[in-house]
Design a protein around this motif. Sequence first.
Motif, PDB file in Angstrom:
ATOM      1  N   ASP A  68       0.833  -1.213   0.000  1.00 43.32           N
ATOM      2  CA  ASP A  68       0.000   0.000   0.000  1.00 43.32           C
ATOM      3  C   ASP A  68       0.862   1.255   0.000  1.00 43.32           C
ATOM      4  N   GLU A  69       1.964   1.203   0.743  1.00 45.45           N
ATOM      5  CA  GLU A  69       2.861   2.349   0.866  1.00 45.45           C
ATOM      6  C   GLU A  69       3.448   2.758  -0.481  1.00 45.45           C
ATOM      7  N   VAL A  70       3.704   1.768  -1.338  1.00 44.67           N
ATOM      8  CA  VAL A  70       4.340   2.048  -2.630  1.00 44.67           C
ATOM      9  C   VAL A  70       3.332   2.384  -3.718  1.00 44.67           C
ATOM     10  N   ILE A  71       2.251   1.607  -3.816  1.00 42.65           N
ATOM     11  CA  ILE A  71       1.305   1.804  -4.930  1.00 42.65           C
ATOM     12  C   ILE A  71       0.029   2.524  -4.519  1.00 42.65           C
ATOM     13  N   GLY A  72      -0.091   2.857  -3.216  1.00 45.32           N
ATOM     14  CA  GLY A  72      -1.263   3.597  -2.772  1.00 45.32           C
ATOM     15  C   GLY A  72      -2.534   2.782  -2.742  1.00 45.32           C
ATOM     16  N   GLY A  73      -2.441   1.473  -2.409  1.00 41.86           N
ATOM     17  CA  GLY A  73      -3.619   0.615  -2.355  1.00 41.86           C
ATOM     18  C   GLY A  73      -4.302   0.645  -1.004  1.00 41.86           C
ATOM     19  N   ASN A  74      -5.317  -0.224  -0.842  1.00 41.58           N
ATOM     20  CA  ASN A  74      -6.067  -0.313   0.417  1.00 41.58           C
ATOM     21  C   ASN A  74      -6.090  -1.735   0.964  1.00 41.58           C
ATOM     22  N   TYR A  75      -5.081  -2.524   0.615  1.00 46.99           N
ATOM     23  CA  TYR A  75      -5.064  -3.921   1.052  1.00 46.99           C
ATOM     24  C   TYR A  75      -4.954  -4.044   2.566  1.00 46.99           C
ATOM     25  N   TYR A  76      -4.092  -3.240   3.174  1.00 45.64           N
ATOM     26  CA  TYR A  76      -3.862  -3.348   4.614  1.00 45.64           C
ATOM     27  C   TYR A  76      -5.096  -2.956   5.427  1.00 45.64           C
ATOM     28  N   PRO A  77      -5.693  -1.758   5.212  1.00 45.47           N
ATOM     29  CA  PRO A  77      -6.891  -1.416   5.994  1.00 45.47           C
ATOM     30  C   PRO A  77      -8.058  -2.368   5.748  1.00 45.47           C
ATOM     31  N   ASN A  78      -8.190  -2.876   4.535  1.00 47.55           N
ATOM     32  CA  ASN A  78      -9.272  -3.820   4.248  1.00 47.55           C
ATOM     33  C   ASN A  78      -9.092  -5.115   5.035  1.00 47.55           C
ATOM     34  N   ALA A  79      -7.834  -5.580   5.142  1.00 48.68           N
ATOM     35  CA  ALA A  79      -7.562  -6.799   5.897  1.00 48.68           C
ATOM     36  C   ALA A  79      -7.843  -6.598   7.386  1.00 48.68           C
ATOM     37  N   LEU A  80      -7.525  -5.412   7.909  1.00 48.92           N
ATOM     38  CA  LEU A  80      -7.802  -5.125   9.319  1.00 48.92           C
ATOM     39  C   LEU A  80      -9.298  -5.058   9.585  1.00 48.92           C
ATOM     40  N   ARG A  81     -10.037  -4.409   8.674  1.00 47.15           N
ATOM     41  CA  ARG A  81     -11.482  -4.271   8.865  1.00 47.15           C
ATOM     42  C   ARG A  81     -12.183  -5.629   8.795  1.00 47.15           C
ATOM     43  N   ALA A  82     -11.712  -6.473   7.885  1.00 47.38           N
ATOM     44  CA  ALA A  82     -12.352  -7.776   7.690  1.00 47.38           C
ATOM     45  C   ALA A  82     -12.020  -8.759   8.805  1.00 47.38           C
TER      46      ALA A  82
END
Length: 411
Positions: A170-184
């Motif tokens: 996420d830090e490099v490409i500006g994605g939302n993988y990390y917050p989505n994994a935390l929320r789920a």
Amino acid sequence: MSDLTDIIRILPPMKSGNELLSALEVLPEYNDAICDADTPVRLMALSDLYRVYIPSRMSLEIYSKLYLALMRSLQKKGTTLAVQQRNQNYKAIMQQEYSGIMGGSDSFTIIGASGIGKSSAISRAITLITENCVIEVENPYANIIPCICVQCPFDSSVKGLLLEILRKVDEVIGGNYYPNALRARTTTDMLIGSVSQVALNHIGLLVVDEIQNVCNSKNGKSLVGMLTQLINNSGISICMVGTPESSVFFEQAMQLARRSLGLRYDVMEYGDDFKTFCEVLYSYQYVKRKTEITDAIMEWLYEHSSGNISVVVSLIHDAQEIAILNGREVLNLESLNEAYQQRLSMLHGFIQPPQRKQTSKPKRKSVVTASGGTSAGAAVCIADLVARAKNESIDIVHLLKEHMPVVEVAV
């Protein structure tokens, strides 16, 4: 923009020889006029010593190993197997039943003592290989990060490492993988599937530093098993970096040993490479009275660092800092020894100066044996018998007779 089959061409050409040495080298700009500057200016400029990088044989081997590993990983992304694996990962995330079809022994280790420059060599190699760019692919559209570096959690938490990989992406490409994994609040099994998919789409080479953390944790084997599954489900290459104690862990079983084949290094020997490093580093002087390095100083540096280059840097840096602050303003053996005694006292137990060869063998005390002769290895000492006779008020003659033949002569 590029096609998946052409992403290899985006990488800079592989370098070798003098061209590679020159590209890896880092020599901060230095001007002799800095020696006449004010104390605060010189103290701040002194930190440039930590930026100096002189490539060694280790640097060249690490560059080649990482470049070729990245090439193998990127080559897999444009294959039919990659498409099949994407579909397999997508179907399996909810079922939690994974079958890796991208697998292979694409993991290796870089093992070496702490402070010898492993992380610096890896950082320089990655900068040179990737030129800090993200590969943008048009068909199908994707952003591929050539290399991601993460640190093995101190407790070898599988979930912690997986989340850290997502955060770095996420830090490099500006994605939302990390917050989505935390929320789920996904389970570890589901997370492995998600990270495998992200790695397949976005990661070329994964570097896991401080892998020795797996040695003293009950989760160690689980974490290495997870990395193996990640290789099989994504096809990416994984490099594990650690200290020699991790070798003992990987040698426990065949499946672990297979994943630990790679490069191994020790501290630098006293030779041309060490002398060149010291000469370059010593030329960065910020004290008012500049001096030249001598053979005696280089020998002293080796004896008080055991060939560990990070300790050499600390010695030369702290010696100059102390000399500037106390007004001595000279870098010499006195300043270096002061730095060693004051600043590096915590390392004294880990630094073992090489033993000097003795010109003559020390004489061992001769003691009397039971047979009446003398021996260096000795069973009975006359001095001990005399001491016992005095303490216990025993006739010394009787004690001597117990241990050796004694002839009494009338006088």
